[in-house]
Each structure stands twice: as structure tokens, then as C-alpha cells.
Design an enzyme around this catalytic site. Sequence first.
Site, PDB file in Angstrom:
ATOM      1  N   TYR A 149       0.859  -1.137  -0.123  1.00 46.40           N
ATOM      2  CA  TYR A 149      -0.010  -0.089   0.053  1.00 46.40           C
ATOM      3  C   TYR A 149       0.843   1.297   0.102  1.00 46.40           C
ATOM      4  O   TYR A 149       2.068   1.331   0.234  1.00 46.40           O
ATOM      5  CB  TYR A 149      -0.994  -0.121   1.334  1.00 46.40           C
ATOM      6  CG  TYR A 149      -1.857   1.110   1.162  1.00 46.40           C
ATOM      7  CD1 TYR A 149      -2.877   1.209   0.319  1.00 46.40           C
ATOM      8  CD2 TYR A 149      -1.985   2.134   2.361  1.00 46.40           C
ATOM      9  CE1 TYR A 149      -3.916   2.082   0.592  1.00 46.40           C
ATOM     10  CE2 TYR A 149      -2.493   3.281   2.289  1.00 46.40           C
ATOM     11  CZ  TYR A 149      -3.917   3.066   1.510  1.00 46.40           C
ATOM     12  OH  TYR A 149      -4.608   4.357   1.294  1.00 46.40           O
ATOM     13  N   ASN A 161       1.589   3.804   1.837  1.00 47.96           N
ATOM     14  CA  ASN A 161       2.432   4.124   2.979  1.00 47.96           C
ATOM     15  C   ASN A 161       3.405   3.121   3.516  1.00 47.96           C
ATOM     16  O   ASN A 161       3.932   3.448   4.501  1.00 47.96           O
ATOM     17  CB  ASN A 161       1.142   4.726   4.252  1.00 47.96           C
ATOM     18  CG  ASN A 161       0.537   3.662   4.705  1.00 47.96           C
ATOM     19  OD1 ASN A 161       0.608   2.351   4.239  1.00 47.96           O
ATOM     20  ND2 ASN A 161      -0.432   3.769   5.816  1.00 47.96           N
ATOM     21  N   LYS A 162       3.488   2.098   2.827  1.00 50.53           N
ATOM     22  CA  LYS A 162       4.371   1.053   3.245  1.00 50.53           C
ATOM     23  C   LYS A 162       5.889   1.385   2.840  1.00 50.53           C
ATOM     24  O   LYS A 162       5.925   2.258   2.173  1.00 50.53           O
ATOM     25  CB  LYS A 162       4.071  -0.494   2.661  1.00 50.53           C
ATOM     26  CG  LYS A 162       2.565  -0.945   3.094  1.00 50.53           C
ATOM     27  CD  LYS A 162       2.377  -0.985   4.629  1.00 50.53           C
ATOM     28  CE  LYS A 162       1.285  -1.713   5.076  1.00 50.53           C
ATOM     29  NZ  LYS A 162      -0.050  -0.851   4.826  1.00 50.53           N
ATOM     30  N   VAL A 163       6.654   0.364   3.572  1.00 57.70           N
ATOM     31  CA  VAL A 163       8.244   0.948   3.364  1.00 57.70           C
ATOM     32  C   VAL A 163       8.357   0.941   1.933  1.00 57.70           C
ATOM     33  O   VAL A 163       9.197   1.597   1.257  1.00 57.70           O
ATOM     34  CB  VAL A 163       8.936  -0.331   4.035  1.00 57.70           C
ATOM     35  CG1 VAL A 163      10.519  -0.131   3.670  1.00 57.70           C
ATOM     36  CG2 VAL A 163       8.702  -0.470   5.532  1.00 57.70           C
ATOM     37  N   ILE A 164       7.885  -0.178   0.794  1.00 53.71           N
ATOM     38  CA  ILE A 164       7.973   0.335  -0.481  1.00 53.71           C
ATOM     39  C   ILE A 164       6.688  -0.140  -1.016  1.00 53.71           C
ATOM     40  O   ILE A 164       5.550  -0.572  -0.392  1.00 53.71           O
ATOM     41  CB  ILE A 164       8.974  -1.050  -1.104  1.00 53.71           C
ATOM     42  CG1 ILE A 164       8.649  -2.342  -1.145  1.00 53.71           C
ATOM     43  CG2 ILE A 164      10.170  -0.815  -0.692  1.00 53.71           C
ATOM     44  CD1 ILE A 164       9.289  -3.304  -2.178  1.00 53.71           C
TER      45      ILE A 164
END
Length: 371
Positions: free
Chosen positions: A182, A184-187
Amino acid sequence: MSDNFFPISKPSIGARERELVLDALDSGWVSSIGKYIDEFEQGFARYCGTEYALTASNGTTGLHLVLAALGIGAGDEVIIPDLTFVATANAVAYTGATPVLADVDPDTLCLDPASVAAKLSPRTRAIMPVHLYGHPADMDALRDIAERSGIAVIEDAAEAHGAEYKGRRVGGLATCGVFSFYGNKVITTGEGGMLTTNDRELYQRAKRLRDHAMSPVRRYFHEERGFNYRITNLQAALGVAQLERIGELLARRTEIMNWYHSEIATSEGIRLNRVRNWARSAFWMVCLEVDHFDEKRRDAFMGALRARGIDSRPYFCTMSSMPMYRQAPLPVAARKAEIGLNLPSYYELTKSDVAQIGANVNELLKEMSLA
């Protein structure tokens, strides 16, 4: 209101991401077939140290897919943490199984093995630890419980890309791992997910179910119900570019976390992210816990931050507080959900930005403690 507004999160998208997404677009392969899907899966498997990786349309469908591939369904139970995003519980419920709630460790915010052991029953089919806010769960203890009981362990690693447990990356520590991409995730791939496993039979079963359970030998023939949980080549192209940069992105998150530790006046009752000596956190979110908060005071503090141009988010609500999973509260999870919040952690933050955020946090905490 500050001249600047600091959002809680936003992705880091650069020239390489644009290059690969445009290449996928120009190729004409814009749906669920294309070279970037294979490249993303293979690259992510290598990164996690697993034999196999399988893309999914998002992290929630990834969790549902692995549960379905394991044959978990009505009458079964899956132990999950009370403190998590609702997708963890929902994925279990989608199969007809029952999510059984266990308490969390006060430092890691992940499943407490002692609470898990107390929740085991003859109907337990799996344990689903969540590497919450980027910190890995105590996987050795949880695997020991699972092995003694003959049940699966499914890592909900949606928030923990690149986090490590005793020198090994999450996603390769159990029966299967599931990640989210998603925004807002790390990637990120915008929306998207990934399953990682060393179990060839599980991988092949999940791969078949992901594509409507179509027969491998007779096109458009289906012997059972499957799902449309595929990712697109466009999303995978974005994922390939992001995966190339994951080391840089994780280093940046660690740097930002270190700035927060130097700027916010912590104490026994005011805490930022803690990391166990056997863990490397992905620091998906900057976590702040204040012992003199309750939910009302925490929310008032967040409102005051926002008035100063600083976004924040409360910790996830407990599953036991929600109508569809309601039960007696679990003490650690319930308390953490009342006092915890997340501060901005996006990649473009500078040291000066964090100093400004920290100064406002310190000032407001001092004011509220005297109120």
C-alpha cells in the site's frame, strides 16, 4: 498553524519508478501478465531468502489466499494479536474460521508467546503473528509453540519489509509470510501484496487459487472456487524499482528514527520505538507512548499537534473493541491502544523538520502533564 504541514506518510517515487512504469505501459502488457510480475516475484523471494514469492492484489487478499491454500475454514481457529490492523482478523473471518485474540508484548507490540500458548485449543490451525509497526515478533518462541501443536505460522509482515529477526529477514521465518505494498508502506506498488514461502506445494496451491483456480491443463475450466487476487504488470514495474531502492529507504527510516530519539525528551513514562537486541526494525511508523494519556487525552494531544501543522495517527484499535470481534479486553493491547500514536515518518523529512516536530511534541507534553 505552522507554515509547513508534516503528513504522517507519503511514498518516495523517483525517476527509476517512472522509467519502469512507462516501459510497462508502452509494452501493452498492463494487466496480470508481463515481465515485471516475474521479476518482482523473483527479486522479492531473493530479498527475503525464500524459494518462492507470489504477488497478490493487496496484503489482505494475500492473507486470505494463504489461509485458503492451507485449507483453513469453518470450525478452525487462528490465533492473532488483539492489537493489529483489522485486515488480520478479517482475512481469517473470510475463510469461515474464527480469529482468536491473544495479548501483545509491551515492548515489541507483537504477539506475546505466553498469551498465545494459553489460547491454544484442539481447533487451532495456525498462529498469525504481526510484525507491528515494523518490529518483528519473537518468532523462535512462536515457532516452538506451533511445532509442538503441529500447526502453521503465517507472518503478517505487511508493515515490516526488510526487518530482521536474529539476522534473518522477515517473510522467510515461518510457513509463509505476507506483505503489503500500500502507498504508505516501506516500498509501494500503490496497492499490492506478496506471499513468501519455502513450501512448494503451498506456493503452487496459492498460485492456482489466485487465478480463479483455473485448470492448468484445460483453459477456462474450474474444478473449485478461486479468487481474482492478481497484481498488474504496471504495479509490479513500480515494485521492481522500489525493491532496487529498499536498502536506501530502510536506511532513511532508521536515520529519521534516530533523529526523533535525539529530539524528543523520553523518560520512563514517555517512550519511542523500542527494539529488542535480537531484532532490526523497519521503523514503518514512529511510535510515541505516553503513560499519563488515556484515549481522550491522547486524542486532544493529536488535535493540538495538528493545529501546529503536524499530522499524527492513533495506534490501531484493538480487535476486541470492535463489534464483530468483541470480547473482554486484553490488558496490554487495550492499554497500548489508548496511549499510543504515530508521528510523521515520510522519507523527505529533514533533521530540521524532526527538530521542529520534536520541539512541539515536548512543549505540548509538558503543558498537558501540568494541566
